[in-house]
Design an enzyme around this catalytic site. Structure first.
Site: not given
Ligand SMILES: Cc1ncc(COP(=O)(O)O)c(C=O)c1O
Length: 390
Positions: A125, A188, A213-214, A362
């Site tokens: 990401f 992650d 938030y997902k 997606r």
């Molecule tokens: C794998 C991954 N890492 C990090 C993030 C984003 O992180 P942040 O909450 O700091 O914007 C996302 C957002 O979709 C993500 O899919």
């Protein structure tokens, strides 16, 4: 392939179907973007009312007695129910980006000058790539996995579930290989927490971060999780020596002394309202039980892939997600040169998905709020739109 009645039959035998009532559905929009922003749980509405009216308006500053512990309490809930972590190994604070920086920087610093290199993949990401690249030299690989690791590698960092294809990385194998080479590992978990069992303790994972938030339905911009294995907590120091990570923040002491527990990875004042939302969102998944949730995730994504094979592949779509259900997270990626047009046209017929540049659609199938008929109806509408394109 399958008639709509087949999808209805799957819903009737779904052991988790009653959990749908725990979310708010203001209209009949089919939201297949649980991989982006999870739905609002009903309990969150009442909880917010309570926190705002009773604790904020009524209790005022006295409510900090309850609020101070939220980052750890919510971390323990998520860690215990969804990550296989021990109490005291997870906190919820800041964003995934910030937590990634804190933990990766701490691990590299503890690894010493001889191991400055980070291994990550080109498909990781963007925020992960940007943050890691700013910390030191990066050795890029094509996908999560490591061959021979040099003895200059201090940290191996991958996403557990690929944000585009939904592919699940070999967390156990990569973690063991990195350890054998003397490196630490950071995962992650943004696209796996709540939908793929992780078992951090069993695999002796060092560090992890992830969004809430997902699938955890913590609401837009809700604070992220940070996991540090217990024996590493006292070894690592946050690069942000904020007062909330101090041993005794209210001592207002002259010098920074880190807390001797997971709180040392806090920085500033916790975002109380958002943390309350994360607690409610995570509790719904915890109540359902991750094992059953995982079964439903595999059922939903398999159903989507079967319909896509039958209806959409003949129209020029490609299924970009792994074929084996256990190798997939909770989203299915469909590739089509005009995916962006399809994504926009779907909104007009009541289906929310998301588009990832340049050609990926997606479908994020949040297991507790998505029915098999929703998948059927959504893919039927993709089929109608797809026919108009060809
Ligand atoms: C794998 C991954 N890492 C990090 C993030 C984003 O992180 P942040 O909450 O700091 O914007 C996302 C957002 O979709 C993500 O899919």
């Amino acid at each position: 392939v399958v008639a709509r009645s087949g999808a209805e039959a799957l819903d009737r035998t779904d052991p988790l179907s009653a959990f749908r009532d725990r979310y708010v559905f203001p209209d009949d929009t089919i939201a297949l973007d649980g991989n982006s922003l999870g739905r609002l749980p009903r309990d969150t509405l009442t909880r917010l009312e309570r926190v705002v009216e009773r604790q904020w308006a009524g209790g005022l500053v006295r409510s900090w007695d309850d609020w101070l512990d939220l980052p750890r309490r919510v971390g323990d809930l998520i860690g215990g129910a969804l990550l296989g972590a021990e109490p005291g190994e997870v906190i919820v604070a800041d964003s995934t980006t910030v937590n990634l920086h804190k933990l990766a920087a701490a691990a590299l610093r503890a690894g010493g000058r001889d191991r400055p290199v980070v291994v990550t993949d080109r498909g990781n990401f963007p925020t992960d790539r940007y943050v890691l690249e700013a910390l030191g030299p990066v050795r890029w690989v094509d996908e999560p996995g490591i061959g021979a690791l040099g003895d200059d590698v201090g940290l191996v960092a991958f996403s557990h579930v690929d944000y585009r294809t939904g592919a699940v990385a070999d967390l156990a194998g990569i973690t063991a290989a990195a350890h054998a080479a003397g490196a630490r590992v950071l995962w992650d978990l943004s696209h796996s927490v709540g939908v793929v069992p992780v078992d951090l303790a069993a695999h002796e994972v060092d560090l992890a971060v992830g969004a809430t938030y997902k699938y955890l339905c913590g609401g837009p911009g809700s604070p992220a999780l940070a996991y540090v294995r217990r024996d590493l907590i006292e070894v690592l120091r946050s690069p942000i020596p904020g007062w909330f990570g101090h041993r005794d923040p209210f001592l207002m002491g002259p010098a920074y002394e880190p807390a001797d527990d997971i709180r040392r990875f806090l920085a500033g004042t916790p975002t109380v309202l958002a943390l309350a939302c994360v607690e409610e969102g995570a509790r719904v998944l915890a109540d359902a039980g991750l094992e059953k949730v995982r079964e439903k995730v595999m059922g939903l994504t398999s159903f989507a892939v079967a319909l896509a094979d039958a209806w959409l592949v003949p129209l020029g779509f490609t299924v970009a997600s792994p074929r084996a259900a256990r190798r997939r997270g909770a989203h299915v990626a469909l590739v089509h040169p005009r995916a962006e047009v399809v994504c926009r046209a779907l909104v007009d017929v009541g289906v929310v998905t998301d588009f990832r540049h340049p050609d990926t659609l997606r479908l994020g199938l949040a297991p507790l709020s998505t029915r098999y008929v929703d998948v059927w109806d959504a893919l039927d509408r993709v089929r109608t739109i797809g026919r108009g394109l060809s």
